[in-house]
Design a protein around this motif. Structure first.
Motif, PDB file in Angstrom:
ATOM      1  N   LYS A  92      34.612  34.511  29.284  1.00 49.06           N
ATOM      2  CA  LYS A  92      35.286  33.516  30.116  1.00 49.06           C
ATOM      3  C   LYS A  92      36.604  33.993  30.717  1.00 49.06           C
ATOM      4  CE  LYS A  92      37.669  31.167  26.288  1.00 49.06           C
ATOM      5  NZ  LYS A  92      37.855  29.863  25.600  1.00 49.06           N
ATOM      6  N   ASP A  93      37.191  35.054  30.154  1.00 51.85           N
ATOM      7  CA  ASP A  93      38.444  35.560  30.694  1.00 51.85           C
ATOM      8  C   ASP A  93      38.228  36.779  31.584  1.00 51.85           C
ATOM      9  OD1 ASP A  93      37.645  37.281  28.735  1.00 51.85           O
ATOM     10  OD2 ASP A  93      39.633  37.543  27.840  1.00 51.85           O
ATOM     11  N   CYS A  94      37.001  36.968  32.064  1.00 52.99           N
ATOM     12  CA  CYS A  94      36.647  38.189  32.788  1.00 52.99           C
ATOM     13  C   CYS A  94      37.377  38.340  34.111  1.00 52.99           C
ATOM     14  CB  CYS A  94      35.139  38.261  33.015  1.00 52.99           C
ATOM     15  SG  CYS A  94      34.462  36.891  33.978  1.00 52.99           S
ATOM     16  N   PHE A  95      37.844  37.255  34.709  1.00 54.81           N
ATOM     17  CA  PHE A  95      38.479  37.357  36.013  1.00 54.81           C
ATOM     18  C   PHE A  95      39.971  37.653  35.943  1.00 54.81           C
ATOM     19  CE2 PHE A  95      34.594  35.002  36.985  1.00 54.81           C
ATOM     20  CZ  PHE A  95      34.086  35.821  37.977  1.00 54.81           C
ATOM     21  N   GLU A  96      40.487  37.761  34.735  1.00 55.86           N
ATOM     22  CA  GLU A  96      41.869  38.201  34.598  1.00 55.86           C
ATOM     23  C   GLU A  96      41.955  39.666  35.032  1.00 55.86           C
ATOM     24  OE1 GLU A  96      45.351  38.652  31.178  1.00 55.86           O
ATOM     25  OE2 GLU A  96      43.480  37.587  30.730  1.00 55.86           O
ATOM     26  N   GLY A  97      42.815  39.953  35.992  1.00 54.83           N
ATOM     27  CA  GLY A  97      42.929  41.314  36.492  1.00 54.83           C
ATOM     28  C   GLY A  97      41.833  41.721  37.451  1.00 54.83           C
ATOM     29  N   ALA A  98      41.053  40.763  37.932  1.00 56.31           N
ATOM     30  CA  ALA A  98      39.990  41.040  38.897  1.00 56.31           C
ATOM     31  C   ALA A  98      40.217  40.190  40.147  1.00 56.31           C
ATOM     32  CB  ALA A  98      38.628  40.734  38.285  1.00 56.31           C
ATOM     33  N   HIS A 111      36.077  28.525  48.643  1.00 55.72           N
ATOM     34  CA  HIS A 111      37.123  29.137  47.820  1.00 55.72           C
ATOM     35  C   HIS A 111      37.623  28.162  46.756  1.00 55.72           C
ATOM     36  CE1 HIS A 111      38.354  32.988  49.993  1.00 55.72           C
ATOM     37  NE2 HIS A 111      37.284  32.549  50.633  1.00 55.72           N
ATOM     38  N   LYS A 112      37.786  26.918  47.139  1.00 53.95           N
ATOM     39  CA  LYS A 112      38.227  25.904  46.184  1.00 53.95           C
ATOM     40  C   LYS A 112      37.190  25.730  45.077  1.00 53.95           C
ATOM     41  CE  LYS A 112      39.768  21.076  45.897  1.00 53.95           C
ATOM     42  NZ  LYS A 112      40.006  19.829  46.684  1.00 53.95           N
ATOM     43  N   PHE A 113      35.921  25.769  45.443  1.00 49.64           N
ATOM     44  CA  PHE A 113      34.850  25.651  44.455  1.00 49.64           C
ATOM     45  C   PHE A 113      34.895  26.823  43.475  1.00 49.64           C
ATOM     46  CE2 PHE A 113      30.533  26.717  43.069  1.00 49.64           C
ATOM     47  CZ  PHE A 113      30.144  25.520  42.480  1.00 49.64           C
ATOM     48  N   ILE A 114      35.051  28.028  43.993  1.00 52.86           N
ATOM     49  CA  ILE A 114      35.112  29.215  43.133  1.00 52.86           C
ATOM     50  C   ILE A 114      36.308  29.137  42.194  1.00 52.86           C
ATOM     51  CG2 ILE A 114      35.496  31.720  43.135  1.00 52.86           C
ATOM     52  CD1 ILE A 114      33.943  31.732  45.857  1.00 52.86           C
ATOM     53  N   ARG A 115      37.455  28.758  42.720  1.00 52.01           N
ATOM     54  CA  ARG A 115      38.645  28.652  41.877  1.00 52.01           C
ATOM     55  C   ARG A 115      38.452  27.576  40.818  1.00 52.01           C
ATOM     56  NH1 ARG A 115      43.034  31.227  42.975  1.00 52.01           N
ATOM     57  NH2 ARG A 115      42.679  31.274  45.233  1.00 52.01           N
ATOM     58  N   GLY A 116      37.753  26.517  41.184  1.00 51.77           N
ATOM     59  CA  GLY A 116      37.476  25.452  40.222  1.00 51.77           C
ATOM     60  C   GLY A 116      36.581  25.918  39.097  1.00 51.77           C
ATOM     61  N   MET A 117      35.596  26.760  39.407  1.00 51.42           N
ATOM     62  CA  MET A 117      34.734  27.310  38.359  1.00 51.42           C
ATOM     63  C   MET A 117      35.545  28.143  37.363  1.00 51.42           C
ATOM     64  SD  MET A 117      31.062  28.640  39.789  1.00 51.42           S
ATOM     65  CE  MET A 117      30.643  29.111  38.105  1.00 51.42           C
ATOM     66  N   ILE A 118      36.455  28.950  37.898  1.00 50.20           N
ATOM     67  CA  ILE A 118      37.282  29.780  37.032  1.00 50.20           C
ATOM     68  C   ILE A 118      38.256  28.915  36.232  1.00 50.20           C
ATOM     69  CG2 ILE A 118      38.975  31.660  36.997  1.00 50.20           C
ATOM     70  CD1 ILE A 118      37.622  32.705  39.574  1.00 50.20           C
ATOM     71  N   ALA A 119      38.777  27.872  36.860  1.00 47.69           N
ATOM     72  CA  ALA A 119      39.715  26.970  36.184  1.00 47.69           C
ATOM     73  C   ALA A 119      39.071  26.250  35.011  1.00 47.69           C
ATOM     74  CB  ALA A 119      40.277  25.959  37.177  1.00 47.69           C
ATOM     75  N   ALA A 120      37.776  25.998  35.118  1.00 47.11           N
ATOM     76  CA  ALA A 120      37.077  25.321  34.021  1.00 47.11           C
ATOM     77  C   ALA A 120      37.089  26.158  32.753  1.00 47.11           C
ATOM     78  CB  ALA A 120      35.639  25.015  34.442  1.00 47.11           C
ATOM     79  N   MET A 121      37.290  27.459  32.910  1.00 49.09           N
ATOM     80  CA  MET A 121      37.354  28.360  31.749  1.00 49.09           C
ATOM     81  C   MET A 121      38.792  28.686  31.377  1.00 49.09           C
ATOM     82  SD  MET A 121      34.433  31.105  32.803  1.00 49.09           S
ATOM     83  CE  MET A 121      35.312  31.484  34.322  1.00 49.09           C
ATOM     84  N   CYS A 122      39.628  28.913  32.398  1.00 49.47           N
ATOM     85  CA  CYS A 122      41.005  29.310  32.142  1.00 49.47           C
ATOM     86  C   CYS A 122      41.858  28.940  33.350  1.00 49.47           C
ATOM     87  CB  CYS A 122      41.096  30.803  31.860  1.00 49.47           C
ATOM     88  SG  CYS A 122      42.779  31.377  31.557  1.00 49.47           S
ATOM     89  N   ALA A 123      42.667  27.909  33.204  1.00 47.39           N
ATOM     90  CA  ALA A 123      43.482  27.423  34.319  1.00 47.39           C
ATOM     91  C   ALA A 123      44.485  28.465  34.784  1.00 47.39           C
ATOM     92  CB  ALA A 123      44.203  26.140  33.920  1.00 47.39           C
ATOM     93  N   ARG A 179      24.137  28.712  44.573  1.00 46.96           N
ATOM     94  CA  ARG A 179      24.043  30.158  44.689  1.00 46.96           C
ATOM     95  C   ARG A 179      25.329  30.823  44.189  1.00 46.96           C
ATOM     96  NH1 ARG A 179      21.379  34.612  43.923  1.00 46.96           N
ATOM     97  NH2 ARG A 179      21.624  36.194  45.535  1.00 46.96           N
ATOM     98  N   LEU A 180      26.462  30.288  44.593  1.00 42.02           N
ATOM     99  CA  LEU A 180      27.740  30.827  44.119  1.00 42.02           C
ATOM    100  C   LEU A 180      27.842  30.705  42.603  1.00 42.02           C
ATOM    101  CD1 LEU A 180      30.212  29.412  46.803  1.00 42.02           C
ATOM    102  CD2 LEU A 180      29.262  31.713  46.666  1.00 42.02           C
ATOM    103  N   THR A 181      27.390  29.587  42.086  1.00 44.86           N
ATOM    104  CA  THR A 181      27.445  29.360  40.638  1.00 44.86           C
ATOM    105  C   THR A 181      26.638  30.410  39.888  1.00 44.86           C
ATOM    106  OG1 THR A 181      27.750  26.975  40.908  1.00 44.86           O
ATOM    107  CG2 THR A 181      26.903  27.732  38.782  1.00 44.86           C
ATOM    108  N   SER A 182      25.431  30.687  40.347  1.00 41.69           N
ATOM    109  CA  SER A 182      24.577  31.651  39.645  1.00 41.69           C
ATOM    110  C   SER A 182      25.155  33.058  39.703  1.00 41.69           C
ATOM    111  CB  SER A 182      23.162  31.635  40.230  1.00 41.69           C
ATOM    112  OG  SER A 182      23.151  32.099  41.573  1.00 41.69           O
ATOM    113  N   GLN A 183      25.768  33.424  40.820  1.00 45.31           N
ATOM    114  CA  GLN A 183      26.357  34.756  40.956  1.00 45.31           C
ATOM    115  C   GLN A 183      27.570  34.923  40.041  1.00 45.31           C
ATOM    116  OE1 GLN A 183      26.987  34.714  45.200  1.00 45.31           O
ATOM    117  NE2 GLN A 183      25.057  35.752  45.627  1.00 45.31           N
ATOM    118  N   ILE A 184      28.382  33.892  39.950  1.00 50.98           N
ATOM    119  CA  ILE A 184      29.585  33.951  39.111  1.00 50.98           C
ATOM    120  C   ILE A 184      29.233  33.834  37.637  1.00 50.98           C
ATOM    121  CG2 ILE A 184      31.746  32.756  38.555  1.00 50.98           C
ATOM    122  CD1 ILE A 184      31.900  32.038  41.576  1.00 50.98           C
TER     123      ILE A 184
END
Length: 255
Positions: A159-165, A190-202, A145-150
């Motif tokens: 992929k850089d959409c979370f910069e500044g968000a 939270h770790k899972f969410i951060r990992g999803m973002i890290a897969a695009m931009c560490a 569910r978290l994956t689909s929302q993100i």
């Protein structure tokens, strides 16, 4: 790892009045808490202009956030409010996809993504709210569910959409129930969410702040905020009591 400044955000939902705005400003005026914690106030839209006036007088450090906004610029959309309208009354941030918007009013992840993009384009900081229901967690579908929302946001905004968000993890089963996620469950999400973002931009994953929302109180705030991937909280009921809200902000200092 960069040191992320913690955030404690008040979401008054459909509650509050001018007197409560005054009480909160009086509680925080002159406080040293702003040096260590980013404090956010989100009132009903009818109180935003007054809140802007009062924060300018008493607490200019407070960030003002809109609870929701339209994904459209303008037009024949009775009852809707645009990003530019919120900017005009002093808003800095906006919540996108709060669980009540998703689960009570049926707003889709695709619509939430459009609001996220609209906010960034208008110069507002979007706070993407994500989370699973109790049924989804019981069926082992929390992470999907978290994956689909993100992914809905990533697919639309890049992929850089979370910069500044920011991101707020809000398990629906914990919001307003008095039964918060345990620090361990919250940290896992939270770790899972951060990992999803890290897969695009560490680099973005290292700096993005991820908040926890769901029955946060002064009694449990420190245990939640001490987790390595929890950068503060999105506070509902306790935010309607300025002294309790201050105590939660103080709990974030220990990060």
């Amino acid at each position: 790892m960069t040191k992320r400044k913690p955030v404690v955000a008040a979401n008054w939902k459909m509650n509050g009045d001018r007197r409560l705005v005054d009480d909160l400003m009086n509680t925080f005026q002159g406080s040293a808490i702003f040096q260590q914690v980013e404090v956010v106030l989100s009132t009903p839209a009818t109180l935003l202009d007054y809140s802007q006036q009062q924060r300018q007088n008493a607490c200019p450090e407070i960030v003002l956030a809109a609870q929701n906004m339209s994904h459209l610029d303008s037009g024949a959309h009775t009852g809707e409010l645009s990003a530019q309208m919120f900017k005009e009354v002093g808003c800095d941030w906006v919540y996108c996809g709060h669980s009540e918007r998703r689960h009570v009013y049926g707003e889709s992840s695709k619509l939430t993504a459009k609001k996220f993009v609209q906010a960034k384009e208008a110069g507002l900081v979007p706070v993407l709210c994500v989370g699973e229901t109790e049924e989804e967690r019981q069926k082992g579908k929390a992470f999907s569910r978290l994956t689909s929302q993100i992914e809905a946001v990533i697919n639309l905004a890049g992929k850089d959409c979370f910069e500044g968000a920011l991101v707020a993890y809000e398990p629906v089963w914990a919001i307003g129930t008095g039964n918060p996620a345990t620090p361990e469950i919250a940290q896992e999400a939270h770790k899972f969410i951060r990992g999803m973002i890290a897969a695009m931009c560490a680099e973005t994953a290292d700096s993005v702040r991820i908040l926890y929302g769901g029955s946060v109180k002064p009694e449990n705030a420190q245990a939640l905020f001490s987790q390595p991937d929890i950068d503060g909280g999105l506070i509902g009921g306790a935010a309607l009591k300025p002294e309790q809200f201050m105590s939660i902000c103080q709990a974030a200092v220990g990060q």
